[in-house]
Write a protein that holds these residues in place. Structure first.
Motif, PDB file in Angstrom:
ATOM      1  N   CYS A 161      29.573  46.386  39.704  1.00  0.00           N
ATOM      2  CA  CYS A 161      30.581  45.334  39.942  1.00  0.00           C
ATOM      3  C   CYS A 161      30.568  44.305  38.809  1.00  0.00           C
ATOM      4  N   LYS A 162      29.356  43.904  38.428  1.00  0.00           N
ATOM      5  CA  LYS A 162      29.205  42.886  37.384  1.00  0.00           C
ATOM      6  C   LYS A 162      29.607  43.432  36.020  1.00  0.00           C
ATOM      7  N   HIS A 163      29.407  44.716  35.838  1.00  0.00           N
ATOM      8  CA  HIS A 163      29.810  45.348  34.587  1.00  0.00           C
ATOM      9  C   HIS A 163      31.346  45.351  34.465  1.00  0.00           C
ATOM     10  N   ILE A 164      32.012  45.662  35.559  1.00  0.00           N
ATOM     11  CA  ILE A 164      33.484  45.703  35.543  1.00  0.00           C
ATOM     12  C   ILE A 164      34.040  44.277  35.461  1.00  0.00           C
ATOM     13  N   GLU A 165      33.437  43.367  36.203  1.00  0.00           N
ATOM     14  CA  GLU A 165      33.922  41.976  36.246  1.00  0.00           C
ATOM     15  C   GLU A 165      32.705  41.045  36.125  1.00  0.00           C
ATOM     16  N   PRO A 166      32.464  40.518  34.908  1.00  0.00           N
ATOM     17  CA  PRO A 166      31.271  39.683  34.696  1.00  0.00           C
ATOM     18  C   PRO A 166      31.168  38.478  35.649  1.00  0.00           C
ATOM     19  N   GLN A 167      32.302  37.973  36.106  1.00  0.00           N
ATOM     20  CA  GLN A 167      32.296  36.815  37.019  1.00  0.00           C
ATOM     21  C   GLN A 167      32.190  37.238  38.492  1.00  0.00           C
ATOM     22  N   TYR A 168      31.821  38.485  38.731  1.00  0.00           N
ATOM     23  CA  TYR A 168      31.882  39.025  40.094  1.00  0.00           C
ATOM     24  C   TYR A 168      31.277  38.108  41.156  1.00  0.00           C
ATOM     25  N   HIS A 169      30.060  37.620  40.916  1.00  0.00           N
ATOM     26  CA  HIS A 169      29.371  36.859  41.967  1.00  0.00           C
ATOM     27  C   HIS A 169      30.031  35.505  42.229  1.00  0.00           C
ATOM     28  N   GLN A 170      30.478  34.846  41.155  1.00  0.00           N
ATOM     29  CA  GLN A 170      31.203  33.582  41.332  1.00  0.00           C
ATOM     30  C   GLN A 170      32.515  33.832  42.087  1.00  0.00           C
ATOM     31  N   LEU A 171      33.205  34.904  41.712  1.00  0.00           N
ATOM     32  CA  LEU A 171      34.470  35.222  42.376  1.00  0.00           C
ATOM     33  C   LEU A 171      34.259  35.584  43.841  1.00  0.00           C
ATOM     34  N   GLU A 172      33.138  36.253  44.127  1.00  0.00           N
ATOM     35  CA  GLU A 172      32.864  36.584  45.529  1.00  0.00           C
ATOM     36  C   GLU A 172      32.669  35.302  46.343  1.00  0.00           C
ATOM     37  N   PHE A 173      31.953  34.349  45.773  1.00  0.00           N
ATOM     38  CA  PHE A 173      31.765  33.078  46.468  1.00  0.00           C
ATOM     39  C   PHE A 173      33.117  32.384  46.683  1.00  0.00           C
ATOM     40  N   ASP A 174      33.931  32.342  45.627  1.00  0.00           N
ATOM     41  CA  ASP A 174      35.249  31.708  45.735  1.00  0.00           C
ATOM     42  C   ASP A 174      36.130  32.429  46.753  1.00  0.00           C
ATOM     43  N   MET A 175      36.018  33.760  46.769  1.00  0.00           N
ATOM     44  CA  MET A 175      36.787  34.547  47.735  1.00  0.00           C
ATOM     45  C   MET A 175      36.375  34.170  49.160  1.00  0.00           C
ATOM     46  N   ARG A 176      35.085  33.942  49.356  1.00  0.00           N
ATOM     47  CA  ARG A 176      34.603  33.556  50.687  1.00  0.00           C
ATOM     48  C   ARG A 176      35.059  32.136  51.043  1.00  0.00           C
ATOM     49  N   LEU A 177      35.142  31.281  50.029  1.00  0.00           N
ATOM     50  CA  LEU A 177      35.714  29.944  50.258  1.00  0.00           C
ATOM     51  C   LEU A 177      37.181  30.066  50.664  1.00  0.00           C
ATOM     52  N   TYR A 178      37.874  30.979  49.986  1.00  0.00           N
ATOM     53  CA  TYR A 178      39.295  31.201  50.265  1.00  0.00           C
ATOM     54  C   TYR A 178      39.502  31.680  51.711  1.00  0.00           C
ATOM     55  N   LEU A 179      38.657  32.592  52.171  1.00  0.00           N
ATOM     56  CA  LEU A 179      38.766  33.078  53.556  1.00  0.00           C
ATOM     57  C   LEU A 179      38.435  31.958  54.550  1.00  0.00           C
ATOM     58  N   THR A 180      37.484  31.119  54.179  1.00  0.00           N
ATOM     59  CA  THR A 180      37.136  29.962  55.011  1.00  0.00           C
ATOM     60  C   THR A 180      38.344  29.030  55.114  1.00  0.00           C
ATOM     61  N   GLN A 181      38.996  28.833  53.966  1.00  0.00           N
ATOM     62  CA  GLN A 181      40.230  28.038  53.915  1.00  0.00           C
ATOM     63  C   GLN A 181      41.280  28.584  54.887  1.00  0.00           C
ATOM     64  N   LEU A 182      41.519  29.904  54.831  1.00  0.00           N
ATOM     65  CA  LEU A 182      42.534  30.529  55.702  1.00  0.00           C
ATOM     66  C   LEU A 182      42.197  30.292  57.183  1.00  0.00           C
ATOM     67  N   ASP A 183      40.921  30.399  57.492  1.00  0.00           N
ATOM     68  CA  ASP A 183      40.454  30.226  58.873  1.00  0.00           C
ATOM     69  C   ASP A 183      40.670  28.801  59.373  1.00  0.00           C
ATOM     70  N   ILE A 184      40.322  27.843  58.536  1.00  0.00           N
ATOM     71  CA  ILE A 184      40.257  26.452  59.008  1.00  0.00           C
ATOM     72  C   ILE A 184      41.523  25.660  58.696  1.00  0.00           C
ATOM     73  N   PHE A 185      42.074  25.850  57.504  1.00  0.00           N
ATOM     74  CA  PHE A 185      43.241  25.053  57.096  1.00  0.00           C
ATOM     75  C   PHE A 185      44.544  25.855  57.072  1.00  0.00           C
ATOM     76  N   GLY A 186      44.451  27.175  57.140  1.00  0.00           N
ATOM     77  CA  GLY A 186      45.654  28.000  57.068  1.00  0.00           C
ATOM     78  C   GLY A 186      45.970  28.404  55.642  1.00  0.00           C
ATOM     79  N   PRO A 187      47.175  29.035  55.432  1.00  0.00           N
ATOM     80  CA  PRO A 187      47.531  29.541  54.096  1.00  0.00           C
ATOM     81  C   PRO A 187      47.442  28.462  53.018  1.00  0.00           C
ATOM     82  N   LEU A 188      46.988  28.871  51.844  1.00  0.00           N
ATOM     83  CA  LEU A 188      46.828  27.931  50.727  1.00  0.00           C
ATOM     84  C   LEU A 188      48.153  27.678  50.030  1.00  0.00           C
ATOM     85  N   TYR A 189      49.015  28.716  49.996  1.00  0.00           N
ATOM     86  CA  TYR A 189      50.283  28.603  49.267  1.00  0.00           C
ATOM     87  C   TYR A 189      51.464  28.630  50.236  1.00  0.00           C
TER      88      TYR A 189
END
Ligand SMILES: [Zn+2]
Length: 167
Positions: free
Chosen positions: A139-167
């Motif tokens: 994963c990291k080889h294909i996308e060097p930012q993989y772990h940071q993006l995974e964290f951000d993705m989890r923040l994004y899902l948290t956002q959807l759960d609590i605040f609703g759509p971002l856009y």
């Protein structure tokens, strides 16, 4: 205090910071600042082309993907983000296998880097079935930012759960 279901497994100081952002109502602004707009990969056809382009540039010598689609039935939880299926069937006297990737439709209206992270995850499963060291290395080889993006993705899902759509 709400349980942050998508951030299980992250250190307590990190989840405490996220909790604070949520209580102050600042999570949407933070995400919008980092990811001002969603991607434009709206259809399954566009998704197929997008995934195939990443696959061709990162995972050589694998057969074409038989199917790529957004799937509204994928329930998001800590473990399941997308689904990669290898369907094997006997055709004549040969065992044919098909690679199919389904992405939760929660990512149809998401920032492009976060969609990319999910796609990289599912593509890596073509080579590595399990979530082991070799898997995350790929994963990291294909996308060097993989772990940071995974964290951000989890923040994004948290956002959807609590605040609703971002856009
Ligand atoms: Zn996986």
């Amino acid at each position: 205090m709400q349980e942050l279901q998508y951030l299980q497994g992250y250190p307590n100081d990190i989840t405490a910071q996220v909790q604070h952002l949520i209580e102050k109502g600042k999570l949407p602004a933070l995400l919008l600042q980092k990811y001002p707009s969603p991607h434009e990969i709206r259809t399954d056809k566009a998704l197929y082309e997008y995934v195939t382009a990443i696959k061709n540039s990162s995972i050589q010598k694998s057969q074409p993907l038989s199917k790529v689609l957004y799937d509204a039935k994928i329930k998001m939880h800590y473990q399941a983000l997308g689904v990669h299926k290898i369907i094997s069937r006997v055709q004549g006297n040969k065992l044919k296998s098909k690679n199919e990737i389904r992405i939760s439709s929660a990512f149809r209206n998401a920032p492009e880097p976060l969609l990319r992270m999910i796609v990289v995850h599912e593509l890596a499963h073509i080579k590595e079935r399990e979530h082991n060291k070799a898997f995350y290395k790929l994963c990291k080889h294909i996308e060097p930012q993989y772990h940071q993006l995974e964290f951000d993705m989890r923040l994004y899902l948290t956002q959807l759960d609590i605040f609703g759509p971002l856009y």
